[in-house]
Write an enzyme that holds these catalytic residues in place. Structure first.
Site, PDB file in Angstrom:
ATOM      1  N   LYS A  89       0.825  -1.217   0.000  1.00 25.03           N
ATOM      2  CA  LYS A  89       0.000   0.000   0.000  1.00 25.03           C
ATOM      3  C   LYS A  89       0.860   1.268   0.000  1.00 25.03           C
ATOM      4  O   LYS A  89       0.570   2.211  -0.721  1.00 25.03           O
ATOM      5  CB  LYS A  89      -0.935   0.017   1.224  1.00 25.03           C
ATOM      6  CG  LYS A  89      -1.918  -1.147   1.266  1.00 25.03           C
ATOM      7  CD  LYS A  89      -2.918  -0.987   2.398  1.00 25.03           C
ATOM      8  CE  LYS A  89      -2.293  -1.011   3.786  1.00 25.03           C
ATOM      9  NZ  LYS A  89      -1.776  -2.343   4.193  1.00 25.03           N
ATOM     10  N   ARG A  99      -9.568   0.560   9.032  1.00 24.68           N
ATOM     11  CA  ARG A  99      -9.109  -0.784   9.372  1.00 24.68           C
ATOM     12  C   ARG A  99     -10.120  -1.543  10.216  1.00 24.68           C
ATOM     13  O   ARG A  99      -9.880  -2.682  10.578  1.00 24.68           O
ATOM     14  CB  ARG A  99      -7.822  -0.674  10.169  1.00 24.68           C
ATOM     15  CG  ARG A  99      -6.578  -1.121   9.408  1.00 24.68           C
ATOM     16  CD  ARG A  99      -5.416  -0.787  10.304  1.00 24.68           C
ATOM     17  NE  ARG A  99      -4.223  -1.497  10.064  1.00 24.68           N
ATOM     18  CZ  ARG A  99      -3.182  -1.008   9.411  1.00 24.68           C
ATOM     19  NH1 ARG A  99      -3.250   0.159   8.827  1.00 24.68           N
ATOM     20  NH2 ARG A  99      -2.078  -1.700   9.331  1.00 24.68           N
ATOM     21  N   ARG A 158      11.640  -6.082   4.584  1.00 24.01           N
ATOM     22  CA  ARG A 158      11.586  -4.637   4.799  1.00 24.01           C
ATOM     23  C   ARG A 158      12.178  -4.272   6.163  1.00 24.01           C
ATOM     24  O   ARG A 158      12.831  -3.244   6.308  1.00 24.01           O
ATOM     25  CB  ARG A 158      10.129  -4.176   4.723  1.00 24.01           C
ATOM     26  CG  ARG A 158       9.950  -2.694   4.948  1.00 24.01           C
ATOM     27  CD  ARG A 158       8.522  -2.263   4.747  1.00 24.01           C
ATOM     28  NE  ARG A 158       7.708  -2.525   5.918  1.00 24.01           N
ATOM     29  CZ  ARG A 158       6.385  -2.351   5.953  1.00 24.01           C
ATOM     30  NH1 ARG A 158       5.737  -1.978   4.882  1.00 24.01           N
ATOM     31  NH2 ARG A 158       5.719  -2.599   7.066  1.00 24.01           N
ATOM     32  N   ARG A 161      11.736   0.029  11.264  1.00 27.06           N
ATOM     33  CA  ARG A 161      10.460  -0.062  11.981  1.00 27.06           C
ATOM     34  C   ARG A 161      10.537  -1.145  13.041  1.00 27.06           C
ATOM     35  O   ARG A 161      10.883  -2.284  12.744  1.00 27.06           O
ATOM     36  CB  ARG A 161       9.321  -0.350  10.996  1.00 27.06           C
ATOM     37  CG  ARG A 161       8.719   0.929  10.451  1.00 27.06           C
ATOM     38  CD  ARG A 161       7.630   0.657   9.458  1.00 27.06           C
ATOM     39  NE  ARG A 161       6.523  -0.124  10.014  1.00 27.06           N
ATOM     40  CZ  ARG A 161       5.369  -0.279   9.389  1.00 27.06           C
ATOM     41  NH1 ARG A 161       5.179   0.273   8.205  1.00 27.06           N
ATOM     42  NH2 ARG A 161       4.424  -0.999   9.938  1.00 27.06           N
ATOM     43  N   ARG A 203       0.207  -8.702  13.526  1.00 24.54           N
ATOM     44  CA  ARG A 203      -0.425  -7.735  12.617  1.00 24.54           C
ATOM     45  C   ARG A 203      -1.299  -8.448  11.602  1.00 24.54           C
ATOM     46  O   ARG A 203      -2.394  -7.990  11.276  1.00 24.54           O
ATOM     47  CB  ARG A 203       0.638  -6.882  11.935  1.00 24.54           C
ATOM     48  CG  ARG A 203       1.144  -5.774  12.855  1.00 24.54           C
ATOM     49  CD  ARG A 203       2.504  -5.264  12.464  1.00 24.54           C
ATOM     50  NE  ARG A 203       2.551  -4.744  11.121  1.00 24.54           N
ATOM     51  CZ  ARG A 203       3.678  -4.636  10.409  1.00 24.54           C
ATOM     52  NH1 ARG A 203       4.825  -5.018  10.938  1.00 24.54           N
ATOM     53  NH2 ARG A 203       3.641  -4.153   9.195  1.00 24.54           N
TER      54      ARG A 203
HETATM   55  P1  ADP Z   1       1.136  -2.162   7.845  1.00 20.65           P
HETATM   56  O1  ADP Z   1       0.083  -1.889   6.845  1.00 20.65           O
HETATM   57  O2  ADP Z   1       2.395  -2.662   7.226  1.00 20.65           O
HETATM   58  O3  ADP Z   1       0.688  -2.981   9.023  1.00 20.65           O
HETATM   59  P2  ADP Z   1       0.917   0.562   8.931  1.00 20.65           P
HETATM   60  O4  ADP Z   1       2.013   1.549   8.845  1.00 20.65           O
HETATM   61  O5  ADP Z   1      -0.310   0.826   8.141  1.00 20.65           O
HETATM   62  O6  ADP Z   1       1.599  -0.806   8.516  1.00 20.65           O
HETATM   63  O7  ADP Z   1       0.469   0.360  10.470  1.00 20.65           O
HETATM   64  C1  ADP Z   1       1.380   0.126  11.505  1.00 20.65           C
HETATM   65  C2  ADP Z   1       0.650   0.020  12.843  1.00 20.65           C
HETATM   66  O8  ADP Z   1       0.006   1.266  13.144  1.00 20.65           O
HETATM   67  C3  ADP Z   1      -0.471  -1.018  12.905  1.00 20.65           C
HETATM   68  O9  ADP Z   1       0.010  -2.288  13.232  1.00 20.65           O
HETATM   69  C4  ADP Z   1      -1.373  -0.421  14.001  1.00 20.65           C
HETATM   70  O10 ADP Z   1      -0.866  -0.676  15.285  1.00 20.65           O
HETATM   71  C5  ADP Z   1      -1.269   1.071  13.752  1.00 20.65           C
HETATM   72  N1  ADP Z   1      -2.324   1.560  12.824  1.00 20.65           N
HETATM   73  C6  ADP Z   1      -2.130   2.090  11.577  1.00 20.65           C
HETATM   74  N2  ADP Z   1      -3.292   2.441  11.013  1.00 20.65           N
HETATM   75  C7  ADP Z   1      -4.270   2.125  11.907  1.00 20.65           C
HETATM   76  C8  ADP Z   1      -5.692   2.224  11.912  1.00 20.65           C
HETATM   77  N3  ADP Z   1      -6.357   2.737  10.853  1.00 20.65           N
HETATM   78  N4  ADP Z   1      -6.360   1.785  13.003  1.00 20.65           N
HETATM   79  C9  ADP Z   1      -5.718   1.280  14.063  1.00 20.65           C
HETATM   80  N5  ADP Z   1      -4.388   1.148  14.129  1.00 20.65           N
HETATM   81  C10 ADP Z   1      -3.652   1.565  13.074  1.00 20.65           C
END
Ligand code: ADP
Length: 193
Positions: A14, A89, A128, A134, A145
């Site tokens: 994404k 999400r 990654r 990260r 996750r």
């Molecule tokens: P990825 O898609 O690789 O899991 P992100 O950068 O989108 O990585 O998200 C990293 C973390 O940030 C998630 O595991 C969660 O803890 C938090 N997070 C991100 N977006 C949301 C969301 N929309 N709702 C709840 N938690 C979120």
């Protein structure tokens, strides 16, 4: 205005694809992951709270994320449109987003769902992790996750499918292959800027 959600599990690409879409179509990029990481690095109260969840691979509570998105949308008023990456999400987030956009006399036009076989996801994320810095890109947190995705996020697709807004896109080719497939869908609504 044209608003798009880029949907898919962790590791589906994404972030990479969002960057390319933003450049080509001049949309405002809203990544809740990036916004949260920024709060964490600045050690704001929101960031300190969010970090507890992120480090365990758990979703941050809806009200925290929804508030953050709402102020970001307000900040960028006058935008050509938005690309939402990593948001919504949960069903509650999807419903909140629908309401926020309706209030601004707009809506989500399309949800592009990146489809990547499960066995590729972990490999990509672990790869990654070697360069991203990260703290959540290690095997134990990655497993959590992906679990959270299946438990809470995958059903968001059904919400948009019910409104005929969901398009599935093959996401396991090269970066350019995937971008071409995404562009084909976006071009139905918006020409490159
Ligand atoms: P990825 O898609 O690789 O899991 P992100 O950068 O989108 O990585 O998200 C990293 C973390 O940030 C998630 O595991 C969660 O803890 C938090 N997070 C991100 N977006 C949301 C969301 N929309 N709702 C709840 N938690 C979120």
């Amino acid at each position: 205005m044209f608003n798009l959600i880029l949907f898919g599990p962790p590791g589906s690409g994404k972030g990479t694809q969002s960057e390319k879409i933003v450049k080509t179509y001049r949309l405002e990029h809203i990544s809740t992951g990036d916004l949260l990481r920024d709060e964490v690095s600045r050690k704001t109260p929101l960031g300190v709270e969010a970090k507890k969840y992120m480090d365990q691979g758990l979703l941050v509570p809806d009200e925290v994320v929804i508030g953050m998105i709402s102020s970001k949308i307000d900040e960028k008023h006058g935008a050509r449109g938005f690309i939402f990456d990593g948001f919504p999400r949960t069903r509650a987030q999807a419903e909140a987003l629908d309401k926020l956009l309706e209030f601004k006399d707009t809506q989500i036009h399309i949800v592009l769902s990146l489809e990547v076989p499960e066995e590729h996801l972990k490999k990509r994320l672990i790869g990654r992790g070697e360069t991203s810095g990260r703290t959540d890109d290690n095997e134990m947190v990655i497993t959590e996750r992906i679990k959270e995705y299946h438990a809470k996020t995958s059903s968001v697709a059904a919400h948009y499918a019910a409104h005929n807004k969901l398009e599935r896109v093959k996401g396991d080719g090269t970066i350019d292959d995937t971008f071409k497939l995404l562009s084909k869908q976006i071009d139905k609504y918006l020409l490159p800027a």
